[in-house]
Each structure stands twice: as structure tokens, then as C-alpha cells.
Design an enzyme around this catalytic site. Sequence first.
Site, PDB file in Angstrom:
ATOM      1  N   HIS A  49       0.882  -1.158   0.000  1.00 18.52           N
ATOM      2  CA  HIS A  49       0.000   0.000   0.000  1.00 18.52           C
ATOM      3  C   HIS A  49       0.922   1.211   0.000  1.00 18.52           C
ATOM      4  CE1 HIS A  49      -2.929  -2.868   1.936  1.00 18.52           C
ATOM      5  NE2 HIS A  49      -3.533  -2.454   0.851  1.00 18.52           N
ATOM      6  N   ASP A  52       2.245   1.679   3.340  1.00 19.20           N
ATOM      7  CA  ASP A  52       3.181   0.662   3.840  1.00 19.20           C
ATOM      8  C   ASP A  52       4.597   1.170   3.560  1.00 19.20           C
ATOM      9  OD1 ASP A  52       1.305  -1.344   4.631  1.00 19.20           O
ATOM     10  OD2 ASP A  52       1.121  -2.011   2.543  1.00 19.20           O
TER      11      ASP A  52
HETATM   12  C1  3MF Z   1      -9.338  -6.566   0.759  1.00 17.76           C
HETATM   13  C2  3MF Z   1      -8.113  -6.862   0.040  1.00 17.76           C
HETATM   14  C3  3MF Z   1      -7.060  -5.838   0.178  1.00 17.76           C
HETATM   15  C4  3MF Z   1      -6.349  -5.575  -1.117  1.00 17.76           C
HETATM   16  C5  3MF Z   1      -5.147  -4.724  -0.909  1.00 17.76           C
HETATM   17  C6  3MF Z   1      -4.757  -4.011  -2.147  1.00 17.76           C
HETATM   18  C7  3MF Z   1      -6.058  -5.469   2.308  1.00 17.76           C
HETATM   19  O1  3MF Z   1     -10.231  -7.583   0.735  1.00 17.76           O
HETATM   20  O2  3MF Z   1      -7.959  -7.890  -0.563  1.00 17.76           O
HETATM   21  O3  3MF Z   1      -6.152  -6.292   1.176  1.00 17.76           O
HETATM   22  O4  3MF Z   1      -5.903  -6.743  -1.721  1.00 17.76           O
HETATM   23  O5  3MF Z   1      -5.432  -3.819   0.038  1.00 17.76           O
HETATM   24  O6  3MF Z   1      -5.305  -2.794  -2.139  1.00 17.76           O
END
Ligand code: 3MF
Length: 344
Positions: A49, A52
Site C-alpha cells: 500500500h 506501507d
Molecule cells: C481486501 C483486500 C485488500 C487488497 C489490498 C490491495 C487489504 O479484501 O484484498 O487487502 O488486496 O489492500 O489494495
Amino acid sequence: MAGEYRFSFGPWNIHEGADPFGPTVRDSVEFGKKLKLYKQLGFDGVQFHDDDAVPGMDDLSPEQIIKKAEQVHSMLEGEGLVAEFVAPRLWEGGLTIDGTYTSNDPACRDYARQRSRRMLDITAALDCKLVVLWLAREGTYIREAKDSKVAVERIVEAINDMLAYNPDVKIAIEPKPNEPMDQAYIPTAGHAVALSYLTDAPQRVGVNIETAHVILAGLDPSDEMGFALAYDKLFTVHLNDQNGLKFDQDKAFGSVDLRRAFNQVRILDQYDYGTRGEFVGLDVKAMRTQKQDVATKHLSNSRAIFLRLLELVRSLDKDKVQKLINERDYEELDLLTINHLMGR
Ligand code: 3MF
Ligand code: MG
């Protein structure tokens, strides 16, 4: 047939075990320590992210954000890792409560656009060419709250802005039908693929298929992958598993339904997924019950299950399968598949 596969996961996949009804049960692992675990666990790619990579980015200037992201890029190089994708974490902020690109409030939409541009700066600083868009809050709790036609137009407008701002990236929409919203606007691969053709550069807009999200939509993950492959739009995958129509569980790949997992590996391998640099991405969470020192097994296990299923995909007697298809003897094909999965 593909050769070797490269695997990736995101730092959020090593997590503290909180759920909506209970607090954290494990200590946080510092980002630098997580990076050290990647190679040990058999992974080469890091999914990010934006925050992150650059925590607290909303309080930093664009220049500061780029500088911090460049430092993270050096850390990756030091570990022999690459950034697979960057995704804007747009669903946690105070300005994105009622949606980001589709918010009814122009100030919130503007925040989402600016934040997405900063995300693209981070993507460039990490020498990364892929963006993932999980459109978490682009939906409604009640039908009357937003205009569903305008919502699609606004998502397209936001994607066009990103395509123009960073011409080097491709964008993979990660469809999910629900959670956190009651109903999401882009719930399936079909919606995402169709939406790509409304954008200024359809060839740069594709999908990230997540197993659990597809199951929540009542569909089959390998069929959704096949659909995206037919359009040459399967830019990445989020493999995991899901026990029925519940909250998004992110269970270890293959842990609920081995046959369903087998068919995902089968379609990927059959159509040379990975040969153009695509990663086998995982989006899995350790069970809340897992103790601190063994809370990465969901990652190594998912990878091991993928590789074991790959052996089974490749050792399946293709001539026998074709013969049974020709004879339309699908009962026998059913047994052949199940026996093969059971090691007979
Ligand atoms: C939510 C997800 C997310 C996305 C990730 C990419 C936190 O169901 O799957 O995981 O994959 O955030 O934006
Ligand atoms: Mg995901």
C-alpha cells in the site's frame, strides 16, 4: 507451459490478529524485519500500500514522500526484492468515509485524486510498474445514496487521471462484491474488464483476481481468471481461500477447497501466467489463534500448496482427460480428477 513462478505478498499479510470483535493478539513486526522474512519464506516480490512504504504520507510534502519511498527502494535492493505493485490505501481516512473517487463530496474526491497521485510518485520511486486498485468504499449501504451511473463515470475519470499522471504504470482493478460496503460498484472481473474500455488506455487497465472475493460473488475463481486471460488482462492474482459466503477470510491457499485451488493453478499454468513477469501474489492471513513465532506459516504453506498443485496439474494425464471429454463421460472425468488429487 510456464517455467518457474515468483511469489509475492504484502506486509499486511504478517499481522497482529485483530478482528472486528477482539483486539490484537500478536506483537507488530517492524517493516524492516518483515522484509528479512521474504526470501526465507521463498518470496521475491513485495506488494505495497502507498502508506506501507511511506507511513503518515498525508502529513508529508510530495518531495518528502518521494525521498522516503526512495529509501524503501534501497532497502528492497539490499534484500534482493522487488516491488510488485503499489495500491492506494484510500479506505481508512476521514475524508473517504462515503467513498473516494465516487464520494458525493467534491472535496473528498479531490483528496482521493491527490492521494492517488502521491501513490503514483511512490510507485515510480520503487521502480514499480503496477498499481492495484481495490475500490473498497466505492459502493453504497443504500441504493438511494449515490448515482450508480455517475459513480462509474467518476471511477473512469480517476483512472484516466492516474494513467496520464504516470504513463509507465498499468492498473489492475481488484474486484470485490461487498465488505466493507453492502454493494460495491465493480464487483467482478467482468465489470472491471468492461470498465477498462471506458478509459483512455484500455490496454493499461486490467484486473487482480482474488480467490476469496470471487467466491463472495458466488463465482468460480478459475473461471474469473480464464475470463481475464481471454482479454489479456490478468495483471496479477491474490490467491487465498474462503469458507463460504461470510466475511472475507483470506485463508491459506487451498486450505478450504483443494480442487478449486487446483483449477486456479491449472488455468494459470495452461496459459503461461508468469512468463511476462506476473507474480503469484498471495493475500492470506494467519489464524487469530496462531502464536507469534509461527505466524508466517500461512505464507510458506500457501506457496507450498501452490507448488504441490502445480506438480499435480503437470502430471495429470492430458490424453485421458481429452478422451473423456470427447466421450462426454464427465462422471469418469470427475473421478479421474478426484483420484489424481488424492494421489492415485
Ligand atoms: C481486501 C483486500 C485488500 C487488497 C489490498 C490491495 C487489504 O479484501 O484484498 O487487502 O488486496 O489492500 O489494495
Ligand atoms: Mg486482496
